[in-house]
Write a protein that holds these residues in place. Structure first.
Motif, PDB file in Angstrom:
ATOM      1  N   GLU A 199      37.563  26.940  61.878  1.00 21.71           N
ATOM      2  CA  GLU A 199      37.302  26.536  60.642  1.00 21.71           C
ATOM      3  C   GLU A 199      38.623  26.276  59.647  1.00 21.71           C
ATOM      4  O   GLU A 199      37.775  25.454  58.261  1.00 21.71           O
ATOM      5  CB  GLU A 199      36.998  28.527  60.442  1.00 21.71           C
ATOM      6  N   ILE A 200      39.601  26.388  60.048  1.00 18.06           N
ATOM      7  CA  ILE A 200      40.834  26.172  59.005  1.00 18.06           C
ATOM      8  C   ILE A 200      40.990  24.458  58.926  1.00 18.06           C
ATOM      9  O   ILE A 200      41.034  23.543  58.287  1.00 18.06           O
ATOM     10  CB  ILE A 200      42.660  26.656  59.703  1.00 18.06           C
ATOM     11  N   ILE A 201      40.567  23.696  60.252  1.00 16.44           N
ATOM     12  CA  ILE A 201      40.105  22.008  60.372  1.00 16.44           C
ATOM     13  C   ILE A 201      39.521  22.063  59.565  1.00 16.44           C
ATOM     14  O   ILE A 201      39.596  21.067  58.502  1.00 16.44           O
ATOM     15  CB  ILE A 201      40.619  21.892  61.339  1.00 16.44           C
ATOM     16  N   GLN A 202      38.447  22.501  59.455  1.00 13.84           N
ATOM     17  CA  GLN A 202      37.551  22.039  58.555  1.00 13.84           C
ATOM     18  C   GLN A 202      37.535  22.303  57.195  1.00 13.84           C
ATOM     19  O   GLN A 202      37.151  21.667  56.353  1.00 13.84           O
ATOM     20  CB  GLN A 202      35.841  23.030  58.845  1.00 13.84           C
ATOM     21  N   ALA A 203      37.853  23.172  56.935  1.00  8.32           N
ATOM     22  CA  ALA A 203      38.031  24.125  55.136  1.00  8.32           C
ATOM     23  C   ALA A 203      39.447  22.503  54.435  1.00  8.32           C
ATOM     24  O   ALA A 203      39.222  21.924  53.922  1.00  8.32           O
ATOM     25  CB  ALA A 203      38.234  25.149  55.267  1.00  8.32           C
ATOM     26  N   ASP A 227      31.875  28.298  72.920  1.00  6.41           N
ATOM     27  CA  ASP A 227      30.038  28.134  73.248  1.00  6.41           C
ATOM     28  C   ASP A 227      29.674  28.195  71.670  1.00  6.41           C
ATOM     29  O   ASP A 227      28.533  27.709  71.135  1.00  6.41           O
ATOM     30  CB  ASP A 227      30.212  29.279  73.819  1.00  6.41           C
ATOM     31  N   ASP A 228      29.921  28.791  70.633  1.00  2.00           N
ATOM     32  CA  ASP A 228      29.460  28.955  69.340  1.00  2.00           C
ATOM     33  C   ASP A 228      30.278  27.853  68.589  1.00  2.00           C
ATOM     34  O   ASP A 228      29.871  28.101  66.888  1.00  2.00           O
ATOM     35  CB  ASP A 228      29.915  30.146  68.109  1.00  2.00           C
ATOM     36  N   ASP A 229      30.640  26.778  68.724  1.00  2.00           N
ATOM     37  CA  ASP A 229      31.735  25.246  68.167  1.00  2.00           C
ATOM     38  C   ASP A 229      32.095  26.404  66.778  1.00  2.00           C
ATOM     39  O   ASP A 229      32.239  25.697  65.391  1.00  2.00           O
ATOM     40  CB  ASP A 229      31.075  24.215  67.671  1.00  2.00           C
ATOM     41  N   LYS A 230      32.902  27.243  66.759  1.00  2.00           N
ATOM     42  CA  LYS A 230      33.651  28.207  65.966  1.00  2.00           C
ATOM     43  C   LYS A 230      35.196  28.673  65.861  1.00  2.00           C
ATOM     44  O   LYS A 230      35.539  28.482  67.101  1.00  2.00           O
ATOM     45  CB  LYS A 230      33.076  28.564  65.502  1.00  2.00           C
ATOM     46  N   GLY A 231      36.134  29.391  65.527  1.00  2.00           N
ATOM     47  CA  GLY A 231      37.029  30.491  65.759  1.00  2.00           C
ATOM     48  C   GLY A 231      37.451  29.884  64.572  1.00  2.00           C
ATOM     49  O   GLY A 231      37.769  28.959  63.486  1.00  2.00           O
TER      50      GLY A 231
END
Length: 258
Positions: A53-57, A45-49
């Motif tokens: 976040e590890i993948i984005q970073a 629902d929040d498009d996070k976790g």
């Protein structure tokens, strides 16, 4: 029923958005397939976790524009084959069905068996679960090895669930004897369910953790080798500069304090 409706609507929107496979991705826009909510690893629902976040970073320095699409793990291989998608974020280290470029292991799940203390169950090996009512995470039979698969492949008292909140509820309402799931997911969900269920005390029951499986490492798989190399390099960099651990601590430390 609410969960099933929401998931079905999402899948229809997903197919409307994603185009059939083409020869190449446009610019640095990439689409990665993730599973359904597994807090604290993934919050749909929040498009996070933690995992998101590890993948984005890891990929931030390469200026990829990442979109995550969330589907049950049992649907992901089928969808990947038909649509223009650059990768899957949670795969076994031995995955070879899709011809993907696999990353190095970058995230670990600590799968355990969980029972209610008042059942006084002695579980020291997988075969001890035979004959019990067991709820596992989705694809547990695939990820937890041959002994686990042999124990449950023909069992009528074994079920796997994509919705792990429902999995926890099954244990505390005594509709199953044991859960098989990641301990951090279990603790996170249990803390939230205690807060939500203030009118009932069933979630305050004591539980026992049986550490049968140990840590399992997972990899990401990508459609092209350069993306896989960028990801591996990014993971190495955020581990070296401490950002990787900061992300993990931001999700797990609050749970250890509850």
């Amino acid at each position: 029923m609410k969960f099933l409706v929401k998931t079905s609507v999402f899948i229809m929107l997903f197919f409307a958005y994603i185009q059939p496979k083409v020869l190449c991705a446009q610019d640095n826009n990439i689409i990665l397939l993730a599973g359904l909510s597994k807090p604290p690893f993934i919050f749909v629902d929040d498009d996070k976790g933690m995992q998101i976040e590890i993948i984005q970073a890891a990929l931030s320095k390469y200026h990829y524009q990442i979109s995550f699409f969330y589907l049950p793990m049992t649907r992901q291989i089928e969808v990947y084959k038909k649509r223009n998608i650059e990768g899957l974020i949670t795969l076994s280290t031995t995955e070879n069905e899709l011809g993907l470029y696999l990353s190095k292991p970058y995230i670990s799940y600590r799968n355990v068996v969980i029972t209610l203390a008042n059942k006084n169950l002695n579980i020291t090996k997988t075969s001890d679960l035979s004959g019990m009512r067991v709820a596992g995470f989705q694809n547990a039979i695939k990820f937890l090895g041959k002994e686990y698969s042999d124990t449950f492949k023909d069992s009528n008292s074994y079920v796997e669930l994509a919705d792990q909140k429902s999995q926890v509820a099954l244990l505390f309402t005594q509709r199953v004897d044991a859960l098989v799931m990641d301990i951090d997911i279990f603790k996170y969900l249990l803390t939230r369910m205690k807060k939500e269920g203030l009118s009932t005390n069933i979630y305050n029951a004591e539980f026992v953790v049986h550490p049968l499986f140990g840590k399992i490492d997972y990899v990401a798989g990508f459609s092209n080798e350069q993306l896989q190399k960028d990801f591996d390099n990014g993971i190495s960099e955020i581990k070296a500069n401490g950002n990787y651990q900061k992300i993990i601590d931001s999700y797990l430390k609050p749970q250890t304090q509850n």
